[in-house]
Design a protein around this motif. Structure first.
Motif, PDB file in Angstrom:
ATOM      1  N   THR A   1      15.213 -22.908  16.066  1.00 57.03           N
ATOM      2  CA  THR A   1      14.232 -23.368  15.071  1.00 57.03           C
ATOM      3  C   THR A   1      13.025 -23.985  15.771  1.00 57.03           C
ATOM      4  OG1 THR A   1      15.333 -25.508  14.741  1.00 57.03           O
ATOM      5  CG2 THR A   1      15.936 -23.717  13.240  1.00 57.03           C
TER       6      THR A   1
ATOM      7  N   THR B   1       9.428 -25.335   4.930  1.00 55.83           N
ATOM      8  CA  THR B   1      10.669 -24.868   5.538  1.00 55.83           C
ATOM      9  C   THR B   1      11.738 -24.880   4.459  1.00 55.83           C
ATOM     10  OG1 THR B   1      10.033 -25.779   7.678  1.00 55.83           O
ATOM     11  CG2 THR B   1      12.355 -25.235   7.358  1.00 55.83           C
TER      12      THR B   1
ATOM     13  N   HIS C   1      15.461 -24.685   3.492  1.00 52.38           N
ATOM     14  CA  HIS C   1      16.775 -24.927   4.096  1.00 52.38           C
ATOM     15  C   HIS C   1      17.831 -24.169   3.284  1.00 52.38           C
ATOM     16  CE1 HIS C   1      14.864 -27.865   6.669  1.00 52.38           C
ATOM     17  NE2 HIS C   1      14.301 -28.409   5.595  1.00 52.38           N
TER      18      HIS C   1
ATOM     19  N   ASN D   1      24.244 -22.625   9.428  1.00 50.22           N
ATOM     20  CA  ASN D   1      22.876 -23.119   9.275  1.00 50.22           C
ATOM     21  C   ASN D   1      21.968 -21.927   8.982  1.00 50.22           C
ATOM     22  OD1 ASN D   1      22.793 -26.044  10.020  1.00 50.22           O
ATOM     23  ND2 ASN D   1      23.719 -25.253  11.902  1.00 50.22           N
TER      24      ASN D   1
ATOM     25  N   ASP E   1      17.554 -21.512   8.046  1.00 45.31           N
ATOM     26  CA  ASP E   1      16.249 -21.999   7.608  1.00 45.31           C
ATOM     27  C   ASP E   1      15.257 -20.851   7.624  1.00 45.31           C
ATOM     28  OD1 ASP E   1      17.119 -24.629   7.365  1.00 45.31           O
ATOM     29  OD2 ASP E   1      16.284 -25.270   9.302  1.00 45.31           O
TER      30      ASP E   1
END
Length: 141
Positions: A33, A50, A52, A73, A75
């Motif tokens: 990221t 951004t 999420h 995760n 993003d």
């Protein structure tokens, strides 16, 4: 009717596989990221938002009756380029549908990837080239 439906599935399936370009990243989600942020800002662009997505999917998993963990995760970094956006929208004002542009980072079971949604043919390939440059730089490719 069944022949038509079968033909549609066979034709549509390869197109679905081509919706995004993804590069493997040899490192952590956080490092990836940071690489995306650096690649975008380094081109004089501003990250507007951004998303999420990974957090949202996990937070709402039980609410929608699922027990599937899609990502550890995920993003999406959303941004625009005034110069490029003007170019593509002057060519066809309907290209506003593709703005803002996004580069995503995902982590699933330790496999980190950087990618973007593929753009349509024509002038939008200029946007695709920018997205590809950013994703490759961030992924160390």
């Amino acid at each position: 009717m069944r022949k038509f439906a079968l033909a549609f599935v066979l034709v549509a399936s390869p197109a679905l596989a081509q919706q995004a370009t993804v590069y493997d990243y040899d490192g952590s989600f956080d490092d990836a990221t940071f690489g995306v942020e650096t690649a975008i800002v380094g081109r004089g662009l501003v990250i507007d938002w951004t998303s999420h997505v990974g957090e949202m999917l996990e937070r709402t998993r039980a609410d929608v009756g699922s027990d599937v963990v899609i990502y550890d995760n995920a993003d999406i970094f959303m941004f625009c380029s005034a110069t490029l956006s003007r170019k593509v929208m002057e060519a066809d004002p309907a290209n506003i549908a593709y703005c803002p542009y996004g580069v995503f980072v995902t982590d699933k079971d330790g496999k980190v990837q950087v990618g973007y949604r593929n753009q349509p043919e024509g002038v939008m390939q200029d946007v695709q080239a920018l997205l590809d440059d950013i994703a490759r730089e961030a992924a160390g490719q």
